[in-house]
Design a protein around this motif. Structure first.
Motif, mmCIF file in Angstrom:
data_model
loop_
_atom_site.group_PDB
_atom_site.id
_atom_site.type_symbol
_atom_site.label_atom_id
_atom_site.label_comp_id
_atom_site.label_asym_id
_atom_site.label_seq_id
_atom_site.Cartn_x
_atom_site.Cartn_y
_atom_site.Cartn_z
ATOM 1 N N ARG A 66 0.969 -1.090 -0.142
ATOM 2 C CA ARG A 66 0.080 0.113 -0.012
ATOM 3 C C ARG A 66 0.906 1.361 -0.017
ATOM 4 O O ARG A 66 1.776 1.316 0.684
ATOM 5 C CB ARG A 66 -0.779 -0.042 1.389
ATOM 6 C CG ARG A 66 -1.923 1.093 1.536
ATOM 7 C CD ARG A 66 -2.692 0.853 2.596
ATOM 8 N NE ARG A 66 -3.706 1.990 3.030
ATOM 9 C CZ ARG A 66 -4.949 1.919 2.824
ATOM 10 N NH1 ARG A 66 -5.619 0.775 2.113
ATOM 11 N NH2 ARG A 66 -5.854 2.635 2.946
ATOM 12 N N ASN A 98 -1.297 6.820 2.045
ATOM 13 C CA ASN A 98 -2.715 6.261 2.092
ATOM 14 C C ASN A 98 -3.003 6.171 3.187
ATOM 15 O O ASN A 98 -2.830 4.844 3.953
ATOM 16 C CB ASN A 98 -3.274 5.166 0.956
ATOM 17 C CG ASN A 98 -4.501 4.856 0.952
ATOM 18 O OD1 ASN A 98 -5.343 5.643 1.542
ATOM 19 N ND2 ASN A 98 -4.976 3.969 -0.010
ATOM 20 N N PRO A 99 -3.936 6.770 4.276
ATOM 21 C CA PRO A 99 -4.105 6.513 5.608
ATOM 22 C C PRO A 99 -4.926 5.412 5.863
ATOM 23 O O PRO A 99 -5.828 5.121 4.945
ATOM 24 C CB PRO A 99 -4.661 7.983 6.238
ATOM 25 C CG PRO A 99 -5.115 8.563 5.000
ATOM 26 C CD PRO A 99 -4.409 7.972 3.798
ATOM 27 N N LEU A 120 -14.312 10.949 9.820
ATOM 28 C CA LEU A 120 -13.205 11.725 10.020
ATOM 29 C C LEU A 120 -13.078 12.830 11.245
ATOM 30 O O LEU A 120 -13.864 13.399 11.390
ATOM 31 C CB LEU A 120 -12.629 12.483 8.777
ATOM 32 C CG LEU A 120 -12.288 12.010 7.577
ATOM 33 C CD1 LEU A 120 -11.343 12.659 6.909
ATOM 34 C CD2 LEU A 120 -11.436 10.622 7.735
ATOM 35 N N LEU A 168 -1.517 13.275 8.194
ATOM 36 C CA LEU A 168 -2.699 14.349 8.213
ATOM 37 C C LEU A 168 -2.971 14.733 9.639
ATOM 38 O O LEU A 168 -2.469 13.846 10.473
ATOM 39 C CB LEU A 168 -3.869 13.759 7.427
ATOM 40 C CG LEU A 168 -3.704 13.238 6.019
ATOM 41 C CD1 LEU A 168 -4.677 12.811 5.401
ATOM 42 C CD2 LEU A 168 -3.493 14.609 5.166
ATOM 43 N N THR A 198 -6.260 14.670 10.468
ATOM 44 C CA THR A 198 -7.296 13.962 10.857
ATOM 45 C C THR A 198 -7.238 12.542 10.887
ATOM 46 O O THR A 198 -6.145 11.745 10.269
ATOM 47 C CB THR A 198 -8.366 14.324 9.682
ATOM 48 O OG1 THR A 198 -7.625 14.086 8.565
ATOM 49 C CG2 THR A 198 -8.847 15.887 9.528
ATOM 50 N N ALA A 235 -9.428 8.918 10.565
ATOM 51 C CA ALA A 235 -10.740 8.288 10.252
ATOM 52 C C ALA A 235 -11.191 7.076 11.227
ATOM 53 O O ALA A 235 -10.183 5.896 11.512
ATOM 54 C CB ALA A 235 -10.269 7.543 8.841
ATOM 55 N N PRO A 243 -7.079 -1.695 6.686
ATOM 56 C CA PRO A 243 -7.820 -1.675 5.488
ATOM 57 C C PRO A 243 -8.370 -2.977 4.927
ATOM 58 O O PRO A 243 -8.094 -3.899 5.599
ATOM 59 C CB PRO A 243 -6.475 -0.932 4.544
ATOM 60 C CG PRO A 243 -5.254 -1.860 5.312
ATOM 61 C CD PRO A 243 -6.007 -1.906 6.767
ATOM 62 N N SER A 244 -8.814 -2.820 3.581
ATOM 63 C CA SER A 244 -9.125 -3.983 3.191
ATOM 64 C C SER A 244 -7.927 -4.863 2.824
ATOM 65 O O SER A 244 -6.920 -4.724 2.745
ATOM 66 C CB SER A 244 -9.755 -3.850 1.623
ATOM 67 O OG SER A 244 -8.833 -2.923 0.747
ATOM 68 N N ARG A 258 -15.915 8.870 0.100
ATOM 69 C CA ARG A 258 -15.922 7.709 -0.556
ATOM 70 C C ARG A 258 -17.387 7.120 -0.281
ATOM 71 O O ARG A 258 -17.649 7.026 0.933
ATOM 72 C CB ARG A 258 -14.917 6.714 -0.172
ATOM 73 C CG ARG A 258 -15.062 5.242 -0.668
ATOM 74 C CD ARG A 258 -14.143 4.285 -0.298
ATOM 75 N NE ARG A 258 -14.135 3.734 1.105
ATOM 76 C CZ ARG A 258 -13.171 3.165 1.933
ATOM 77 N NH1 ARG A 258 -12.407 2.796 1.110
ATOM 78 N NH2 ARG A 258 -13.649 2.718 3.025
ATOM 79 N N SER A 278 -9.774 12.499 -0.736
ATOM 80 C CA SER A 278 -9.082 11.728 0.010
ATOM 81 C C SER A 278 -8.016 10.751 -0.559
ATOM 82 O O SER A 278 -8.085 10.403 -1.855
ATOM 83 C CB SER A 278 -10.414 10.236 0.304
ATOM 84 O OG SER A 278 -9.792 9.560 1.169
ATOM 85 N N PRO A 279 -6.743 10.691 0.109
ATOM 86 C CA PRO A 279 -5.639 10.315 -0.596
ATOM 87 C C PRO A 279 -5.746 8.888 -1.354
ATOM 88 O O PRO A 279 -5.433 8.743 -2.456
ATOM 89 C CB PRO A 279 -4.458 10.067 0.470
ATOM 90 C CG PRO A 279 -5.142 10.752 1.689
ATOM 91 C CD PRO A 279 -6.539 11.031 1.607
ATOM 92 N N GLY A 280 -6.748 7.975 -0.734
ATOM 93 C CA GLY A 280 -6.713 6.494 -1.199
ATOM 94 C C GLY A 280 -7.658 6.721 -2.453
ATOM 95 O O GLY A 280 -7.454 5.816 -3.101
HETATM 96 P P1 AMP Z 1 -9.426 1.064 2.848
HETATM 97 O O1 AMP Z 1 -9.026 0.992 4.331
HETATM 98 O O2 AMP Z 1 -8.407 0.491 1.989
HETATM 99 O O3 AMP Z 1 -10.631 0.789 2.504
HETATM 100 O O4 AMP Z 1 -9.036 2.806 2.641
HETATM 101 C C1 AMP Z 1 -9.457 3.775 3.640
HETATM 102 C C2 AMP Z 1 -10.123 4.985 2.937
HETATM 103 O O5 AMP Z 1 -10.259 6.020 3.997
HETATM 104 C C3 AMP Z 1 -8.981 5.494 1.671
HETATM 105 O O6 AMP Z 1 -9.637 5.773 0.674
HETATM 106 C C4 AMP Z 1 -8.460 6.493 2.700
HETATM 107 O O7 AMP Z 1 -7.723 7.620 1.797
HETATM 108 C C5 AMP Z 1 -9.507 7.135 3.484
HETATM 109 N N1 AMP Z 1 -8.932 7.899 4.560
HETATM 110 C C6 AMP Z 1 -8.616 7.365 5.762
HETATM 111 N N2 AMP Z 1 -7.863 8.317 6.585
HETATM 112 C C7 AMP Z 1 -8.164 9.355 6.110
HETATM 113 C C8 AMP Z 1 -8.145 10.639 6.284
HETATM 114 N N3 AMP Z 1 -7.751 10.968 7.558
HETATM 115 N N4 AMP Z 1 -8.319 11.510 5.663
HETATM 116 C C9 AMP Z 1 -8.941 11.463 4.378
HETATM 117 N N5 AMP Z 1 -9.243 10.200 3.862
HETATM 118 C C10 AMP Z 1 -8.980 9.272 4.676
#
Ligand code: AMP
Ligand code: MG
Length: 351
Positions: free
Chosen positions: A62, A66-67, A104, A119, A121, A123, A146-147, A199, A232-234
């Motif tokens: 990853r 990507n947070p 967030l 960041l 913030t 999540a 994450p997934s 998302r 969102s970075p991801g």
């Molecule tokens: P995943 O856990 O793989 O489903 O991905 C988590 C999603 O949450 C990704 O799209 C991240 O970019 C988003 N995400 C997690 N923490 C933050 C944050 N502090 N700010 C913006 N997006 C976040």
């Protein structure tokens, strides 16, 4: 690093406590455990342990920027992780937790930088799946998860998907059967002036509007082009991608069927193996190719549930190209189209 992966079957309705105790111990010791949630399978690590979280990035491949989402087992566990809890977030947690809504917050200093990718913030989500909830409770720490797939691949909705991607890289996989929603959680940013969905997911825009009528969707979710950079970075990465190329069709149902049949015929003439992602209402109208129905258009939740597995099944068949029907952009349909758009690298044909 190669590790021995233990696979343990657990009853999702009444999880075997001894197995979850063993998994919780692994989490506390800084190891990785994959477990089912009501959205998709998660790859869990102690969310307060920098080194443990680093293993998630390594196992998944990853990107570091990507947070990760922290998972808690009760609303009380949020307080030490955040700077403050607004009235709005309290109402949303009361209404939608446990469930597929990630919120967030401004982060507290307890959280390692690696979790938030630097960041300010963080999540947070409280899952409703009995295995996820009990595992977090027994671990006694927030679980970063994450997934549980290789980055870029379709998200895992069955333990077999996790095995495909992560066997030999993580200590344990808890097999609790298929996940419920089948798509990742909704990510909602409440830290700005206006609440924004970063998302789309299981908790829909329409659901959120009941509590926060001024909620908006990030422009990149609804835009046709891939040019708008998501907040969102991801969301900026290619995601959920099959090995095959993929094209998504959107428009009136008869037009989609006609266009997919025509496109399939072209590819087949070129000697290509074609997979078609259809629905119950249309599956008998396709003339050639490997046709899989994702479910009925009358129950879009079923389409969401089967989406990632259908992509993996067609990859397993070794198809060269996947042609998928689209759905309308409302309720869970928005999340379905978001995943299809990402999976196809933005190749959507309007018909
Ligand atoms: P995943 O856990 O793989 O489903 O991905 C988590 C999603 O949450 C990704 O799209 C991240 O970019 C988003 N995400 C997690 N923490 C933050 C944050 N502090 N700010 C913006 N997006 C976040
Ligand atoms: Mg993911």
């Amino acid at each position: 690093m190669k590790v021995e992966t233990k696979i343990s079957k657990v009853n999702p309705l009444n999880p075997e406590r001894d197995i979850l105790m063993e998994a919780a111990k692994l989490i506390r010791e800084g190891h990785l455990v994959a477990f089912p949630t009501e959205t998709v399978y998660g790859l869990g690590a102690n969310g307060l342990d920098e080194a443990a979280a680093a293993k998630i990035f390594e196992a998944k491949g990853r990107p570091q920027d990507n947070p990760l989402i922290l998972h808690v087992s009760s609303i009380e566990e949020v307080e030490p992780l955040v700077e403050s809890i607004s009235h709005e977030s309290e109402k949303l947690m009361d209404r939608f937790w446990p469930g597929p809504l990630t919120i967030l917050f401004k982060r507290s200093s307890l959280i390692p930088d690696i979790i938030t990718a630097g960041l300010d913030t963080v999540a947070i989500r409280m899952p409703s799946h009995p295995i996820a909830k009990e595992l977090i409770r027994l671990s006694g720490v927030p679980i970063a998860a994450p997934s549980a797939n290789t980055s870029g691949r379709p998200s895992p909705t069955l333990a077999s998907h996790v095995i495909e991607d992560l066997y030999g890289k993580i200590h344990m996989i808890i097999d609790g059967g298929s996940t419920g929603v089948g798509l990742e959680s909704t990510v909602l940013d409440l830290t700005g002036e206006v609440p924004i969905i970063l998302r789309p997911g299981g908790v829909t825009l329409e659901d959120l509007q009941e509590i926060i009528p001024n909620v908006e969707e990030d422009l990149s979710i609804i835009a046709d082009s891939e040019d708008i950079v998501p907040r969102s970075p991801g969301q900026k990465y290619r995601h959920y991608a099959p090995k095959a190329d993929m094209i998504v069709f959107s428009g009136q149902l008869p037009n989609m069927v006609r266009a997919i049949n025509a496109k399939a015929a072209e590819y087949i003439k070129d000697g290509k193996k074609v997979g078609i992602m259809a629905t119950d209402e249309t599956k008998d109208e396709y003339k050639a190719g490997i046709i899989i129905s994702m479910g009925s258009r009358k129950r879009k939740e079923t389409i969401a549930q089967n989406l990632f597995n259908t992509i993996r099944l067609l990859d397993g068949e070794g198809v060269d190209i996947i042609l998928s029907e689209g759905v309308e952009l409302s309720h869970i349909g928005t999340a379905i189209m978001n995943r299809l758009k990402k999976a196809s690298g933005g190749k959507i044909i309007k018909v």
